[in-house]
Design a protein around this motif. Structure first.
Motif, short mmCIF file in Angstrom:
data_model
loop_
_atom_site.label_atom_id
_atom_site.label_comp_id
_atom_site.label_asym_id
_atom_site.label_seq_id
_atom_site.Cartn_x
_atom_site.Cartn_y
_atom_site.Cartn_z
N VAL A 135 -1.93 6.16 -10.31
CA VAL A 135 -1.98 5.33 -8.80
C VAL A 135 -0.96 6.87 -8.65
O VAL A 135 -1.89 7.18 -7.54
CB VAL A 135 -0.62 4.96 -8.97
CG1 VAL A 135 -0.52 4.70 -7.56
CG2 VAL A 135 -1.18 2.94 -9.16
N ALA A 138 -4.44 9.54 -7.53
CA ALA A 138 -5.23 9.06 -6.83
C ALA A 138 -3.82 9.61 -5.48
O ALA A 138 -4.81 9.87 -4.32
CB ALA A 138 -5.73 7.47 -6.13
N VAL A 139 -2.90 9.58 -5.05
CA VAL A 139 -2.34 9.75 -4.01
C VAL A 139 -2.02 10.60 -3.87
O VAL A 139 -2.30 11.86 -2.52
CB VAL A 139 -1.00 8.50 -4.11
CG1 VAL A 139 0.24 9.26 -2.60
CG2 VAL A 139 -0.89 7.32 -4.24
N ALA A 142 -5.90 12.16 -2.53
CA ALA A 142 -5.72 11.84 -1.17
C ALA A 142 -4.82 12.74 -0.39
O ALA A 142 -5.73 13.22 0.87
CB ALA A 142 -5.43 10.34 -0.77
N ARG A 143 -3.55 12.92 -0.38
CA ARG A 143 -3.33 14.08 -0.10
C ARG A 143 -3.48 15.54 -0.30
O ARG A 143 -3.51 16.21 0.83
CB ARG A 143 -1.38 14.13 0.05
CG ARG A 143 -0.68 12.61 0.41
CD ARG A 143 0.22 12.28 0.26
NE ARG A 143 0.93 11.12 0.37
CZ ARG A 143 2.15 10.85 0.64
NH1 ARG A 143 2.71 11.13 -0.84
NH2 ARG A 143 2.81 9.41 0.68
N TRP A 144 -4.14 15.45 -0.73
CA TRP A 144 -4.57 16.43 -0.55
C TRP A 144 -6.14 17.25 0.18
O TRP A 144 -7.17 18.13 -0.39
CB TRP A 144 -4.95 17.44 -2.69
CG TRP A 144 -3.56 18.05 -2.79
CD1 TRP A 144 -3.04 17.46 -4.42
CD2 TRP A 144 -2.69 19.32 -2.65
NE1 TRP A 144 -1.99 18.15 -4.62
CE2 TRP A 144 -1.41 19.31 -3.68
CE3 TRP A 144 -3.20 19.75 -1.25
CZ2 TRP A 144 -1.13 20.09 -3.34
CZ3 TRP A 144 -1.58 20.63 -1.63
CH2 TRP A 144 -0.59 20.85 -2.33
N LEU A 148 -11.33 9.56 0.11
CA LEU A 148 -10.53 7.88 -0.80
C LEU A 148 -11.64 7.73 -1.63
O LEU A 148 -13.28 7.57 -1.07
CB LEU A 148 -10.52 7.22 0.34
CG LEU A 148 -9.74 7.25 1.22
CD1 LEU A 148 -8.86 6.25 2.12
CD2 LEU A 148 -8.15 7.97 0.53
N SER A 149 -11.99 7.03 -2.89
CA SER A 149 -12.51 6.27 -3.30
C SER A 149 -11.82 4.96 -3.60
O SER A 149 -10.54 4.29 -3.82
CB SER A 149 -12.66 6.80 -5.01
OG SER A 149 -12.96 6.33 -6.12
N ALA A 150 -13.22 3.71 -3.56
CA ALA A 150 -13.13 2.49 -4.10
C ALA A 150 -12.82 2.43 -5.40
O ALA A 150 -11.22 1.67 -5.90
CB ALA A 150 -13.88 1.84 -3.98
N PHE A 151 -12.75 3.18 -6.06
CA PHE A 151 -11.95 2.92 -7.81
C PHE A 151 -12.04 4.11 -8.57
O PHE A 151 -12.85 5.10 -9.54
CB PHE A 151 -13.18 2.04 -9.24
CG PHE A 151 -14.00 0.53 -8.30
CD1 PHE A 151 -13.41 0.00 -8.31
CD2 PHE A 151 -15.13 0.69 -7.29
CE1 PHE A 151 -14.03 -1.57 -7.91
CE2 PHE A 151 -15.24 -0.62 -6.64
CZ PHE A 151 -13.87 -1.46 -7.12
N PRO A 152 -11.12 4.60 -8.12
CA PRO A 152 -9.90 5.78 -8.95
C PRO A 152 -10.30 6.09 -10.32
O PRO A 152 -10.07 5.12 -10.64
CB PRO A 152 -8.59 5.73 -8.22
CG PRO A 152 -9.04 5.20 -6.73
CD PRO A 152 -9.88 4.02 -7.04
N GLY A 153 -10.36 6.99 -10.70
CA GLY A 153 -11.24 6.92 -12.69
C GLY A 153 -11.89 6.44 -12.82
O GLY A 153 -12.34 6.54 -14.14
N ALA A 163 -19.49 0.21 -6.27
CA ALA A 163 -18.70 0.96 -4.94
C ALA A 163 -19.63 1.01 -3.74
O ALA A 163 -19.46 1.12 -2.77
CB ALA A 163 -17.52 2.35 -5.05
N GLU A 166 -18.56 0.14 0.61
CA GLU A 166 -18.84 2.01 1.17
C GLU A 166 -19.29 1.39 2.43
O GLU A 166 -21.13 1.48 2.04
CB GLU A 166 -18.37 2.68 0.46
CG GLU A 166 -17.08 2.93 -0.07
CD GLU A 166 -16.86 3.80 -0.70
OE1 GLU A 166 -16.73 4.71 -0.65
OE2 GLU A 166 -17.35 3.93 -2.25
#
Lengths: 166, 201
Positions: A135, A138-139, A142-144, A148-153, A163, A166
């Protein structure tokens, strides 16, 4: 960090998991944290102000996780992977833009490694640590500025969910 | 870091049955009266069922929010698509049995657990719901704040809550594959919150 690892598919409980799998997943995650710590050291050199503060804060979190992973391995009487003197960067980093991109890539790739740790059939403590790390990566990604990914990792993994929404 | 006690409290809330779009259409029976009295679903079915409920609730909130605030449709487009993909992934592992009793604390009982719409063409086996009846867990659609900013804040709060709950269920799952999926969903939803915040790193 290796992204070609297969999506975890075995339905084994904690008790049935071969310890070697857990050790290997822990060592891979520790290696990923070593690389991430190194990478933030590089990226931080090109960032200023709020971004530098964010990089320093991320570095601190990754150092803490690295130390926690080391402690888990030592508790299992396993010698933790040592950090390498240097790591090959995925691309040249020579300005703030490439530094931000590197930070995003580091987090994104580390998230995939932590997903593998979840899938290794680890105990509750390690799985919780890994889930929270997924988690967190992923956050930060996103901030960098990572899309966005539907399934991070899990994106691109064999047998991973589609996914297509999308 | 996620506060563990908060997550546990949230998990209790997650057990409150809420009829999502698909759930409402598939649980069109009153299973509390029809279920097998001694059926005990396996742990991962319960975990997956809760995750399905959660995604349905998120989709319901997103849809209702866009209905009230069409100007948010573009902003919510990607997260909404992700939730559809999450729901599909959770359902793709096959139909779930009718859950006689999710657990003592959840307050969920006797609800058809598959979550598929009646038009999906999938044989849900013993969990198939009969037409024309409603499940005991059906509730009102989510309340959407009149102010778009507040509505967006409510979406972000729902994303964070879902992320926390998915982490808890990730730990509860016995299948590594399901655990990994739930960890990924938790990450996606936390990233939605961060993205909707629009904050820099």
């Amino acid at each position: 960090m290796n992204r070609s690892v297969r999506f975890p598919t075995s339905d084994v409980s904690d008790d049935a998991t071969p310890p070697d799998d857990v050790v290997a997943a822990l060592q891979a995650t520790l290696a990923g944290e070593h690389a991430c710590v190194y990478g933030y050291g590089v990226a931080g050199a090109y960032l200023d102000d709020d971004e530098l503060a964010a990089a320093r804060q991320a570095l601190e979190v990754h150092e803490q996780r690295r130390d926690t992973l080391r402690e888990h391995l030592l508790a299992m009487d396993v010698e933790p992977e040592a950090a390498l003197p240097a790591y090959a960067l995925p691309f040249a980093v020579d300005d703030a833009t490439s530094a931000r991109e590197l930070a995003g890539v580091l987090e994104e790739r580390l998230g995939a490694v932590y997903i593998d740790l979840i899938g290794a059939g680890t105990g509750v403590d390690l799985r919780e640590l890994a889930a929270e790390a997924v988690v967190d990566t992923a956050v930060r990604a996103a901030r960098w500025g990572v899309a966005l990914s539907a399934f991070p990792g899990l994106e691109g993994r064999e047998g991973a969910p589609d996914a297509a929404g999308e | 870091m996620v506060d563990v006690s908060r997550r546990r409290a949230l998990l209790a809330l997650a057990g409150i049955p809420v009829a999502g779009m698909a759930l409402a259409s598939c649980s069109e029976t009153h299973p509390a009266k029809r279920r097998a009295p001694h059926h005990h679903p396996d742990r991962d079915s319960v975990v997956r069922w809760r995750a399905i409920q959660l995604e349905q609730r998120l989709l319901a909130r997103h849809a209702e929010t866009v209905t009230h605030h069409p100007e948010l449709e573009d902003l919510l487009g990607t997260p909404t698509a992700h939730h559809r993909a999450h729901l599909e992934a959770l359902l793709d592992d096959g139909p779930l049995p009718r859950l006689a009793s999710v657990d003592d604390a959840s307050g969920v009982s006797g609800t058809a657990a598959d979550g598929r719409t009646s038009g999906s063409g999938t044989d849900t086996g013993p969990g198939d719901a009969g037409p024309g009846e409603t499940g005991p867990g059906e509730t009102e659609p989510p309340e959407i704040p009149a102010n778009p900013g507040d509505a967006l804040a409510a979406i972000r709060d729902a994303e964070r809550t879902a992320s926390d709950l998915h982490i808890t269920e990730c730990v509860n799952a016995t299948s590594p594959r399901l655990a990994a999926l739930l960890g990924s969903l938790a990450a996606a939803e936390a990233a939605h919150d961060a993205d909707l915040d629009g904050g820099a790193a």
